[in-house]
Write a protein that holds these residues in place. Structure first.
Motif, PDB file in Angstrom:
ATOM      1  N   GLN A 147      89.414  51.183  78.536  1.00 48.63           N
ATOM      2  CA  GLN A 147      90.665  51.454  78.435  1.00 48.63           C
ATOM      3  C   GLN A 147      90.672  53.388  78.826  1.00 48.63           C
ATOM      4  OE1 GLN A 147      93.506  50.131  78.952  1.00 48.63           O
ATOM      5  NE2 GLN A 147      93.863  48.866  78.323  1.00 48.63           N
ATOM      6  N   SER A 148      91.630  53.728  80.113  1.00 46.25           N
ATOM      7  CA  SER A 148      91.194  55.462  80.403  1.00 46.25           C
ATOM      8  C   SER A 148      93.099  55.891  80.278  1.00 46.25           C
ATOM      9  CB  SER A 148      90.409  55.168  81.614  1.00 46.25           C
ATOM     10  OG  SER A 148      90.423  56.912  81.781  1.00 46.25           O
ATOM     11  N   GLU A 149      92.742  56.682  79.876  1.00 46.96           N
ATOM     12  CA  GLU A 149      94.603  57.551  79.845  1.00 46.96           C
ATOM     13  C   GLU A 149      93.967  57.999  81.573  1.00 46.96           C
ATOM     14  OE1 GLU A 149      94.098  61.044  77.791  1.00 46.96           O
ATOM     15  OE2 GLU A 149      93.602  59.947  76.052  1.00 46.96           O
ATOM     16  N   ILE A 150      93.744  57.950  81.694  1.00 45.19           N
ATOM     17  CA  ILE A 150      93.885  58.242  83.516  1.00 45.19           C
ATOM     18  C   ILE A 150      92.911  57.148  84.150  1.00 45.19           C
ATOM     19  CG2 ILE A 150      93.500  59.534  85.670  1.00 45.19           C
ATOM     20  CD1 ILE A 150      93.808  62.163  83.627  1.00 45.19           C
ATOM     21  N   PRO A 151      93.690  56.597  84.600  1.00 43.58           N
ATOM     22  CA  PRO A 151      92.879  55.312  85.198  1.00 43.58           C
ATOM     23  C   PRO A 151      91.913  55.011  86.475  1.00 43.58           C
ATOM     24  CG  PRO A 151      95.029  54.435  85.068  1.00 43.58           C
ATOM     25  CD  PRO A 151      94.702  55.977  84.250  1.00 43.58           C
ATOM     26  N   LEU A 152      91.167  54.509  86.617  1.00 42.58           N
ATOM     27  CA  LEU A 152      90.204  54.343  88.035  1.00 42.58           C
ATOM     28  C   LEU A 152      90.586  53.580  88.510  1.00 42.58           C
ATOM     29  CD1 LEU A 152      88.504  55.597  90.158  1.00 42.58           C
ATOM     30  CD2 LEU A 152      86.850  54.844  89.251  1.00 42.58           C
ATOM     31  N   LEU A 153      91.457  53.163  89.749  1.00 45.37           N
ATOM     32  CA  LEU A 153      91.934  52.203  90.746  1.00 45.37           C
ATOM     33  C   LEU A 153      91.231  52.223  92.199  1.00 45.37           C
ATOM     34  CD1 LEU A 153      94.949  52.942  88.733  1.00 45.37           C
ATOM     35  CD2 LEU A 153      96.239  52.427  90.903  1.00 45.37           C
ATOM     36  N   ILE A 154      90.810  50.871  91.927  1.00 49.51           N
ATOM     37  CA  ILE A 154      89.689  50.412  93.025  1.00 49.51           C
ATOM     38  C   ILE A 154      90.555  49.818  93.832  1.00 49.51           C
ATOM     39  CG2 ILE A 154      87.276  49.357  93.829  1.00 49.51           C
ATOM     40  CD1 ILE A 154      87.218  51.611  91.965  1.00 49.51           C
ATOM     41  N   THR A 155      90.265  50.169  95.340  1.00 54.07           N
ATOM     42  CA  THR A 155      91.176  49.357  96.372  1.00 54.07           C
ATOM     43  C   THR A 155      90.036  49.038  97.871  1.00 54.07           C
ATOM     44  OG1 THR A 155      91.641  51.088  97.872  1.00 54.07           O
ATOM     45  CG2 THR A 155      93.219  50.816  96.166  1.00 54.07           C
ATOM     46  N   LEU A 164     100.609  48.666  99.042  1.00 54.93           N
ATOM     47  CA  LEU A 164      99.460  49.593  97.986  1.00 54.93           C
ATOM     48  C   LEU A 164     100.942  50.853  98.293  1.00 54.93           C
ATOM     49  CD1 LEU A 164      97.486  49.754  95.689  1.00 54.93           C
ATOM     50  CD2 LEU A 164      96.094  51.173  98.132  1.00 54.93           C
ATOM     51  N   ASP A 165     100.960  51.402  98.881  1.00 59.22           N
ATOM     52  CA  ASP A 165     101.249  53.349  98.583  1.00 59.22           C
ATOM     53  C   ASP A 165     102.287  52.864  97.366  1.00 59.22           C
ATOM     54  OD1 ASP A 165      99.268  54.315 100.565  1.00 59.22           O
ATOM     55  OD2 ASP A 165     101.632  53.782 102.497  1.00 59.22           O
ATOM     56  N   ASN A 166     103.689  52.147  98.356  1.00 54.81           N
ATOM     57  CA  ASN A 166     104.690  52.402  97.407  1.00 54.81           C
ATOM     58  C   ASN A 166     104.234  51.925  95.708  1.00 54.81           C
ATOM     59  OD1 ASN A 166     106.775  52.227  98.718  1.00 54.81           O
ATOM     60  ND2 ASN A 166     106.841  50.580  99.730  1.00 54.81           N
ATOM     61  N   TYR A 167     103.561  51.015  95.777  1.00 51.96           N
ATOM     62  CA  TYR A 167     102.910  50.966  93.869  1.00 51.96           C
ATOM     63  C   TYR A 167     101.931  51.615  93.279  1.00 51.96           C
ATOM     64  CZ  TYR A 167      99.287  49.319  90.674  1.00 51.96           C
ATOM     65  OH  TYR A 167      98.243  48.777  89.328  1.00 51.96           O
ATOM     66  N   LEU A 168     101.601  52.218  94.869  1.00 51.72           N
ATOM     67  CA  LEU A 168     101.109  54.177  94.002  1.00 51.72           C
ATOM     68  C   LEU A 168     101.456  54.804  93.312  1.00 51.72           C
ATOM     69  CD1 LEU A 168      97.867  54.724  96.170  1.00 51.72           C
ATOM     70  CD2 LEU A 168      97.792  53.394  93.872  1.00 51.72           C
ATOM     71  N   LYS A 169     102.923  55.172  93.443  1.00 55.06           N
ATOM     72  CA  LYS A 169     103.987  55.820  93.572  1.00 55.06           C
ATOM     73  C   LYS A 169     104.810  55.537  92.361  1.00 55.06           C
ATOM     74  CE  LYS A 169     105.450  56.574  98.635  1.00 55.06           C
ATOM     75  NZ  LYS A 169     106.276  56.227  99.396  1.00 55.06           N
ATOM     76  N   GLY A 170     104.549  54.826  91.696  1.00 54.79           N
ATOM     77  CA  GLY A 170     104.870  54.320  90.643  1.00 54.79           C
ATOM     78  C   GLY A 170     104.044  54.049  89.914  1.00 54.79           C
ATOM     79  N   ILE A 171     102.907  55.283  89.911  1.00 50.69           N
ATOM     80  CA  ILE A 171     101.901  55.463  88.587  1.00 50.69           C
ATOM     81  C   ILE A 171     101.685  56.672  88.488  1.00 50.69           C
ATOM     82  CG2 ILE A 171      99.552  55.030  87.910  1.00 50.69           C
ATOM     83  CD1 ILE A 171      99.529  52.348  89.762  1.00 50.69           C
ATOM     84  N   LYS A 172     102.290  57.758  86.902  1.00 53.03           N
ATOM     85  CA  LYS A 172     102.012  58.804  87.202  1.00 53.03           C
ATOM     86  C   LYS A 172     100.340  59.288  87.348  1.00 53.03           C
ATOM     87  CE  LYS A 172     106.480  59.754  85.223  1.00 53.03           C
ATOM     88  NZ  LYS A 172     106.894  60.753  83.486  1.00 53.03           N
ATOM     89  N   HIS A 173      99.798  58.768  86.774  1.00 55.21           N
ATOM     90  CA  HIS A 173      98.178  59.754  87.248  1.00 55.21           C
ATOM     91  C   HIS A 173      97.146  58.581  87.324  1.00 55.21           C
ATOM     92  CE1 HIS A 173     100.762  63.268  85.228  1.00 55.21           C
ATOM     93  NE2 HIS A 173     100.357  62.448  83.672  1.00 55.21           N
ATOM     94  N   TYR A 174      96.527  58.516  87.868  1.00 61.69           N
ATOM     95  CA  TYR A 174      95.459  58.233  88.383  1.00 61.69           C
ATOM     96  C   TYR A 174      94.788  58.931  89.386  1.00 61.69           C
ATOM     97  CZ  TYR A 174      97.616  57.002  93.309  1.00 61.69           C
ATOM     98  OH  TYR A 174      98.385  57.595  94.207  1.00 61.69           O
ATOM     99  N   LYS A 175      93.260  58.346  89.507  1.00 58.70           N
ATOM    100  CA  LYS A 175      92.280  58.383  89.831  1.00 58.70           C
ATOM    101  C   LYS A 175      92.804  57.266  91.303  1.00 58.70           C
ATOM    102  CE  LYS A 175      89.334  59.563  86.780  1.00 58.70           C
ATOM    103  NZ  LYS A 175      88.061  60.040  85.782  1.00 58.70           N
ATOM    104  N   LEU A 176      91.131  57.708  92.635  1.00 58.92           N
ATOM    105  CA  LEU A 176      90.847  56.431  93.375  1.00 58.92           C
ATOM    106  C   LEU A 176      90.404  57.005  93.964  1.00 58.92           C
ATOM    107  CD1 LEU A 176      93.437  54.156  94.835  1.00 58.92           C
ATOM    108  CD2 LEU A 176      93.676  56.154  96.481  1.00 58.92           C
ATOM    109  N   LYS A 177      89.974  55.426  94.299  1.00 58.60           N
ATOM    110  CA  LYS A 177      88.356  54.796  94.753  1.00 58.60           C
ATOM    111  C   LYS A 177      88.552  53.683  96.160  1.00 58.60           C
ATOM    112  CE  LYS A 177      84.062  54.054  94.125  1.00 58.60           C
ATOM    113  NZ  LYS A 177      82.945  55.476  94.990  1.00 58.60           N
TER     114      LYS A 177
END
Length: 249
Positions: A147-155, A164-177
């Motif tokens: 688990q991580s407080e700032i999750p890394l999302l893999i796409t 995906l864009d709409n999904y990401l709008k519902g997440i406040k804090h994340y990193k993306l790869k």
């Protein structure tokens, strides 16, 4: 048996790398959905199928690279599911993000998974509730999700996912790869990433091996309706998966 499957995946990976460094040997064509397929996919498919028949002659095989009529295999409770070269686009781009995927399905559940990334010489494997990662130096260790407080999302690197864009709008804090092939599942299983959301089409051979490894490492792979992604053939209309999310619990 898992060790034999891992060795088979490595043999398949060695074949891929011979072509990888000899681009003049690669012939490319396109399937009906406009995705590329090469003679490499077919050569590796033959290696894996012959190996599986020697290891478990009584278990049937479904492969991305060999047409299979769903009606003829809907009664299969146990079967091998393989993607000889997952990430053909990445293979052709020469970015290293391609894998060999082999999984064993039992009553709709992937109980064994092997994902080998030959360019990086990294092998992930699982059997029921145990998952491992073996690096290029031969060091093998157990892996678990993290688990991580700032999750890394893999796409996906090569597939457009309009939802995906709409999904990401519902997440406040994340990193993306962005990443190719089944390596997305493997990064979740080893604790590097936390979420792999997928809305676009995938096929069962794209996901089963990575799915097995994520679950064995303590994660989950669920459809957007909250059900476990299932590989039972009896209730399917096609080999296409519904949308899903692979994640830590």
């Amino acid at each position: 048996m898992l060790e034999k499957i891992c060795n088979l995946a490595r043999c398949a990976g060695n074949c891929i790398m011979k072509f990888y460094y000899s681009p003049e040997l690669i012939n490319i064509s396109y399937k009906s959905d406009n995705t590329p397929v090469t003679n490499v996919d077919c050569a590796v498919n033959d290696i894996i199928k012959k190996g599986l028949i020697l290891i478990t002659p009584d278990i049937p095989i479904i492969s991305e690279e060999q047409s299979c009529n769903l009606t003829s295999c809907q009664h299969w409770e146990n079967y091998w599911l393989i993607d000889p070269l997952d990430g053909t686009k990445e293979f052709l781009k020469k970015n290293g993000e391609f894998t060999v995927n082999i999984s064993l399905i039992k009553n709709g559940v992937p109980i064994l998974g092997v994902v080998y990334a030959p360019f990086f010489d990294i092998l992930y494997s699982s059997f029921y509730q145990n998952a491992w990662k073996e690096n290029h130096s031969g060091l093998k260790k157990s892996i678990k999700v993290y688990q991580s407080e700032i999750p890394l999302l893999i796409t996906s690197r090569s597939h457009v996912d309009e939802e995906l864009d709409n999904y990401l709008k519902g997440i406040k804090h994340y990193k993306l790869k962005k990443l190719g092939s089944s390596l997305k599942f493997c990064l979740i299983a080893e604790g590097t990433a936390q979420v792999y959301p997928r809305f676009g089409n995938t096929h069962i051979w794209d996901t089963a091996a990575g799915h097995a490894i994520v679950v064995a490492a303590g994660g989950q792979v669920k459809t957007w309706t909250g059900k476990n992604l299932n590989y039972s053939l009896s209730s399917r209309a096609s080999f296409i998966n519904p949308g899903f999310c692979a994640s830590v619990l």
